[in-house]
Design a protein around this motif. Sequence first.
Motif, PDB file in Angstrom:
ATOM      1  N   ALA A 143       1.796   0.659  -5.768  1.00 25.64           N
ATOM      2  CA  ALA A 143       0.680   1.507  -5.350  1.00 25.64           C
ATOM      3  C   ALA A 143      -0.215   1.854  -6.534  1.00 25.64           C
ATOM      4  CB  ALA A 143       1.221   2.787  -4.700  1.00 25.64           C
ATOM      5  N   ARG A 144       0.386   2.096  -7.685  1.00 25.31           N
ATOM      6  CA  ARG A 144      -0.418   2.444  -8.859  1.00 25.31           C
ATOM      7  C   ARG A 144      -1.228   1.254  -9.360  1.00 25.31           C
ATOM      8  NH1 ARG A 144       2.255   6.856 -12.829  1.00 25.31           N
ATOM      9  NH2 ARG A 144       3.197   8.238 -11.286  1.00 25.31           N
ATOM     10  N   ILE A 145      -0.617   0.076  -9.374  1.00 27.02           N
ATOM     11  CA  ILE A 145      -1.306  -1.113  -9.898  1.00 27.02           C
ATOM     12  C   ILE A 145      -2.486  -1.499  -9.015  1.00 27.02           C
ATOM     13  CG2 ILE A 145      -1.073  -3.584 -10.329  1.00 27.02           C
ATOM     14  CD1 ILE A 145       1.893  -2.944 -11.132  1.00 27.02           C
ATOM     15  N   PHE A 146      -2.247  -1.686  -7.725  1.00 23.63           N
ATOM     16  CA  PHE A 146      -3.336  -2.083  -6.833  1.00 23.63           C
ATOM     17  C   PHE A 146      -4.335  -0.938  -6.630  1.00 23.63           C
ATOM     18  CE2 PHE A 146      -0.112  -5.277  -5.662  1.00 23.63           C
ATOM     19  CZ  PHE A 146      -0.881  -6.418  -5.805  1.00 23.63           C
ATOM     20  N   GLY A 147      -3.829   0.295  -6.649  1.00 20.33           N
ATOM     21  CA  GLY A 147      -4.723   1.443  -6.538  1.00 20.33           C
ATOM     22  C   GLY A 147      -5.645   1.575  -7.731  1.00 20.33           C
ATOM     23  N   ALA A 148      -5.170   1.159  -8.917  1.00 23.68           N
ATOM     24  CA  ALA A 148      -5.992   1.250 -10.122  1.00 23.68           C
ATOM     25  C   ALA A 148      -7.252   0.389 -10.003  1.00 23.68           C
ATOM     26  CB  ALA A 148      -5.176   0.831 -11.337  1.00 23.68           C
ATOM     27  N   PHE A 149      -7.111  -0.806  -9.451  1.00 23.35           N
ATOM     28  CA  PHE A 149      -8.282  -1.663  -9.274  1.00 23.35           C
ATOM     29  C   PHE A 149      -9.252  -1.062  -8.253  1.00 23.35           C
ATOM     30  CE2 PHE A 149      -5.261  -4.800 -10.994  1.00 23.35           C
ATOM     31  CZ  PHE A 149      -6.050  -5.384 -11.977  1.00 23.35           C
ATOM     32  N   GLU A 150      -8.703  -0.469  -7.186  1.00 23.13           N
ATOM     33  CA  GLU A 150      -9.564   0.146  -6.180  1.00 23.13           C
ATOM     34  C   GLU A 150     -10.370   1.292  -6.774  1.00 23.13           C
ATOM     35  OE1 GLU A 150     -10.025  -1.028  -3.198  1.00 23.13           O
ATOM     36  OE2 GLU A 150      -8.497  -2.589  -3.438  1.00 23.13           O
ATOM     37  N   LEU A 151      -9.722   2.132  -7.573  1.00 20.04           N
ATOM     38  CA  LEU A 151     -10.413   3.284  -8.146  1.00 20.04           C
ATOM     39  C   LEU A 151     -11.376   2.871  -9.251  1.00 20.04           C
ATOM     40  CD1 LEU A 151      -7.424   5.765  -8.111  1.00 20.04           C
ATOM     41  CD2 LEU A 151      -9.512   5.911  -6.754  1.00 20.04           C
ATOM     42  N   ALA A 152     -11.007   1.829  -9.986  1.00 17.83           N
ATOM     43  CA  ALA A 152     -11.938   1.322 -10.996  1.00 17.83           C
ATOM     44  C   ALA A 152     -13.225   0.844 -10.334  1.00 17.83           C
ATOM     45  CB  ALA A 152     -11.290   0.182 -11.778  1.00 17.83           C
ATOM     46  N   ASP A 153     -13.116   0.273  -9.146  1.00 17.67           N
ATOM     47  CA  ASP A 153     -14.288  -0.224  -8.423  1.00 17.67           C
ATOM     48  C   ASP A 153     -15.206   0.917  -7.987  1.00 17.67           C
ATOM     49  OD1 ASP A 153     -15.501  -2.705  -7.252  1.00 17.67           O
ATOM     50  OD2 ASP A 153     -15.260  -1.553  -5.394  1.00 17.67           O
ATOM     51  N   LEU A 154     -14.654   2.124  -7.875  1.00 16.38           N
ATOM     52  CA  LEU A 154     -15.441   3.274  -7.443  1.00 16.38           C
ATOM     53  C   LEU A 154     -16.179   3.955  -8.594  1.00 16.38           C
ATOM     54  CD1 LEU A 154     -12.962   5.012  -4.962  1.00 16.38           C
ATOM     55  CD2 LEU A 154     -14.949   3.609  -4.381  1.00 16.38           C
ATOM     56  N   GLY A 414      -0.680 -20.988  -4.153  1.00 13.86           N
ATOM     57  CA  GLY A 414      -1.972 -20.456  -3.741  1.00 13.86           C
ATOM     58  C   GLY A 414      -2.411 -19.334  -4.654  1.00 13.86           C
ATOM     59  N   ARG A 415      -3.334 -18.522  -4.174  1.00 14.97           N
ATOM     60  CA  ARG A 415      -3.846 -17.411  -4.973  1.00 14.97           C
ATOM     61  C   ARG A 415      -3.625 -16.062  -4.293  1.00 14.97           C
ATOM     62  NH1 ARG A 415      -7.278 -18.784  -9.221  1.00 14.97           N
ATOM     63  NH2 ARG A 415      -7.710 -21.022  -9.377  1.00 14.97           N
ATOM     64  N   GLY A 416      -2.798 -16.046  -3.264  1.00 21.54           N
ATOM     65  CA  GLY A 416      -2.592 -14.812  -2.525  1.00 21.54           C
ATOM     66  C   GLY A 416      -1.364 -14.046  -2.987  1.00 21.54           C
ATOM     67  N   ARG A 417      -1.309 -12.801  -2.593  1.00 19.65           N
ATOM     68  CA  ARG A 417      -0.122 -11.960  -2.759  1.00 19.65           C
ATOM     69  C   ARG A 417       0.200 -11.380  -1.393  1.00 19.65           C
ATOM     70  NH1 ARG A 417       1.684 -11.019  -8.392  1.00 19.65           N
ATOM     71  NH2 ARG A 417       0.817 -12.901  -9.320  1.00 19.65           N
ATOM     72  N   SER A 418       1.388 -11.710  -0.895  1.00 18.29           N
ATOM     73  CA  SER A 418       1.722 -11.372   0.490  1.00 18.29           C
ATOM     74  C   SER A 418       1.965  -9.884   0.713  1.00 18.29           C
ATOM     75  CB  SER A 418       2.970 -12.155   0.927  1.00 18.29           C
ATOM     76  OG  SER A 418       2.764 -13.535   0.807  1.00 18.29           O
ATOM     77  N   GLU A 419       2.280  -9.145  -0.362  1.00 19.97           N
ATOM     78  CA  GLU A 419       2.700  -7.754  -0.196  1.00 19.97           C
ATOM     79  C   GLU A 419       1.816  -6.830  -1.032  1.00 19.97           C
ATOM     80  OE1 GLU A 419       4.961  -6.866   1.943  1.00 19.97           O
ATOM     81  OE2 GLU A 419       5.552  -8.904   2.481  1.00 19.97           O
ATOM     82  N   ARG A 420       0.576  -6.637  -0.588  1.00 17.47           N
ATOM     83  CA  ARG A 420      -0.348  -5.774  -1.320  1.00 17.47           C
ATOM     84  C   ARG A 420      -0.519  -4.404  -0.693  1.00 17.47           C
ATOM     85  NH1 ARG A 420      -5.719  -9.050  -2.874  1.00 17.47           N
ATOM     86  NH2 ARG A 420      -6.400  -6.885  -3.203  1.00 17.47           N
ATOM     87  N   VAL A 421       0.220  -4.102   0.353  1.00 18.03           N
ATOM     88  CA  VAL A 421       0.086  -2.798   1.001  1.00 18.03           C
ATOM     89  C   VAL A 421       0.591  -1.714   0.054  1.00 18.03           C
ATOM     90  CG1 VAL A 421       0.856  -1.344   2.892  1.00 18.03           C
ATOM     91  CG2 VAL A 421       0.304  -3.750   3.306  1.00 18.03           C
ATOM     92  N   ALA A 422      -0.251  -0.715  -0.182  1.00 15.00           N
ATOM     93  CA  ALA A 422       0.121   0.409  -1.039  1.00 15.00           C
ATOM     94  C   ALA A 422      -0.425   1.679  -0.409  1.00 15.00           C
ATOM     95  CB  ALA A 422      -0.452   0.223  -2.442  1.00 15.00           C
ATOM     96  N   THR A 423       0.365   2.740  -0.437  1.00 18.45           N
ATOM     97  CA  THR A 423      -0.042   3.990   0.203  1.00 18.45           C
ATOM     98  C   THR A 423      -0.103   5.122  -0.817  1.00 18.45           C
ATOM     99  OG1 THR A 423       2.204   4.762   0.714  1.00 18.45           O
ATOM    100  CG2 THR A 423       1.180   3.230   2.291  1.00 18.45           C
ATOM    101  N   PHE A 424      -0.853   6.177  -0.475  1.00 19.56           N
ATOM    102  CA  PHE A 424      -0.914   7.346  -1.334  1.00 19.56           C
ATOM    103  C   PHE A 424       0.460   7.992  -1.478  1.00 19.56           C
ATOM    104  CE2 PHE A 424      -5.443   7.136  -0.140  1.00 19.56           C
ATOM    105  CZ  PHE A 424      -6.017   7.236  -1.411  1.00 19.56           C
ATOM    106  N   GLN A 425       1.231   7.949  -0.402  1.00 17.73           N
ATOM    107  CA  GLN A 425       2.559   8.545  -0.464  1.00 17.73           C
ATOM    108  C   GLN A 425       3.414   7.851  -1.503  1.00 17.73           C
ATOM    109  OE1 GLN A 425       4.439   9.737   3.254  1.00 17.73           O
ATOM    110  NE2 GLN A 425       6.338   8.742   2.612  1.00 17.73           N
ATOM    111  N   GLN A 426       3.343   6.520  -1.560  1.00 17.69           N
ATOM    112  CA  GLN A 426       4.100   5.788  -2.569  1.00 17.69           C
ATOM    113  C   GLN A 426       3.641   6.154  -3.971  1.00 17.69           C
ATOM    114  OE1 GLN A 426       3.253   1.815  -1.314  1.00 17.69           O
ATOM    115  NE2 GLN A 426       4.934   1.717   0.148  1.00 17.69           N
ATOM    116  N   ALA A 427       2.325   6.287  -4.150  1.00 20.03           N
ATOM    117  CA  ALA A 427       1.776   6.546  -5.482  1.00 20.03           C
ATOM    118  C   ALA A 427       2.087   7.951  -5.975  1.00 20.03           C
ATOM    119  CB  ALA A 427       0.269   6.315  -5.471  1.00 20.03           C
ATOM    120  N   TYR A 428       2.114   8.926  -5.060  1.00 15.81           N
ATOM    121  CA  TYR A 428       2.198  10.319  -5.493  1.00 15.81           C
ATOM    122  C   TYR A 428       3.483  11.024  -5.080  1.00 15.81           C
ATOM    123  CZ  TYR A 428      -2.710   9.534  -6.492  1.00 15.81           C
ATOM    124  OH  TYR A 428      -3.888   9.029  -6.986  1.00 15.81           O
TER     125      TYR A 428
END
Length: 454
Positions: A143-154, A414-428
Amino acid sequence: MAESAARRHRVVIVGAGFGGLFAARSLRRADVDITLINGTAYHLFQPLLYQVATGILSEGEIAPPIREILKRQDNVDVKLGWVTDVDVEARRVSVEAPGIDYTVDYDTLIVGAGASQSYFGNDQFADHAPGMKSIDDALELRARIFGAFELADLHTDPAERERWMTFVVVGAGPTGVEMAGQIAELAHRNLPGQYRHIDPRKARIILIDAVDAVLKTFGDRLSTRALRRLHLLGVEVELETKVVGVDATGIEVETPRGHERIGAMTKMWAAGVAAPPLARRLAEAAGAATDRAGRIRVEPDCTLPGHPEIFAVGDMMALDDLPGVAQVAIQSGRHAADQIKRRLAGRETGQRFTYFDKGSMATISRFSAVASIGKVHVSGFLGWLMWLVVHLLYLVGFKNRVTAVLHWFVSFLGRGRSERVATFQQAYARAAVRAYGDPFERRRVPAGADGGGE
C-alpha cells in the motif's frame, strides 16, 4: 492407570513455519498425538514476501492454510494461539488467543517460533519503516509503495513530489536486495506511461547498509555482480552507512561523508533479526543461556541443556553459528522428529544435528539472480532459473505452484503486476494500532519464519 498406559506420546509443536511444519510432517506415521500451535492459521513462505509487497503474488499464494496442508494427517490437532509461557516441570504450555486462554500438556516439546524483526534497540523506527516478517508487513508495504506513486502524481511542489518518489530500503542482504530490485523494476519497467503528471522512471531507490558489501555472505564475486546489476537497474547503493533516525518524511544516516538526511516518504527495514520473547521465557524456565540475538543455546542434538524432552529448532536455536534460513529450520525440525521416533522405538538418541548447506540464492531483477551452492557460484539468467526451480519446489501445494507460475509469467514476461490492490487500511493500520492500542499486543509472540513464517 489403564487410561494412562493407553495414552499415546504427546508432542506439542510451537510454530508452523518451516521447522514446525516439517517436524509435524515427519511424524505423520509415528505413534504420537501432535498439537500444533501457531499464531496464524497459515504457513508463511517468508522468502517470497517481497513479491507480495511489490504486486507480483497474492498473499494466498505464499500462505496456504495449515489445516489444508495437514488435512490427511490424522495425528495432528491444529490450534490457533500464541504460546506465552512454558512450565518445564509440569510439562505444560500456556497459550493465549483472541478472547480465550488455554493450556496444553506435552511429553515432548518442539519450539520453532521463528524470528522477529530487529531494529537494534530502535523499535520506534517500525512506525515509519515496516519490516518484512509477516503478511501484514507485506500488505502495508504494498500500500505504501503503490500509494507513493499515486500521491506523487497529485503534488505540484517539486520537493514534495521528490520525497514521495524516493524509496529507501535498509539492509543489503537478500531481502533488501530483492526489494530494491523489484521497486526499481516497477519504476522503470511496469509503471511508465500510466501517470499523467509524473515519470516513474525518475524515482530514486536507495539501498543502505552499515556493512561494506551487498549480499556479503555470498562472497566477493557474487557480491560484486549483484552490485553491478543493482547499479544498472538505477538503484543507489550506500554502503558503510548507518541509520541513526527515521521519521515520517525521511531518514537520518551517518555515512563516510558525514551526517546526512534523505527525504523519503516510503522506507523499508530489512536489516537484522531477533528471537521472539518466547525464547527468553523458555530459556529462563529451563535455565538455558541465550546469545546476543536472544536465541537459545542448545545441545548438539537441538535439545535444551538438562531437558531432553524440549527441542528448539530453526531461528529459535543458537548452534554452531548456523544462519537463520529455511533449510536450517527444515533440517532441524526433521532432526527433532527423528529423535522422537528413535526414543519411542527404544533406540539410542542424542545424535548431533548436522546441517547440510544447500546454498543461498537471491533475485535481483527479472531473469537475474545470484546463487551460491557449495563451490558453485552462478549469476544472471542461470542463477534465476535455479532460484525459480528451488522456490517452486518448496512452495507448499500444487495450487500455489500453478498460480505462482501464472503470476510470474505476467510479471516477468509481460509488464503487468497482478496484485496492485492497496487500501488505506493496509497503509495506516499500524498507525491506528499505535494510536488506539492493540488489545492483543501483550499476547503476541512474533510468528516469523525460520526463513519463513512460524
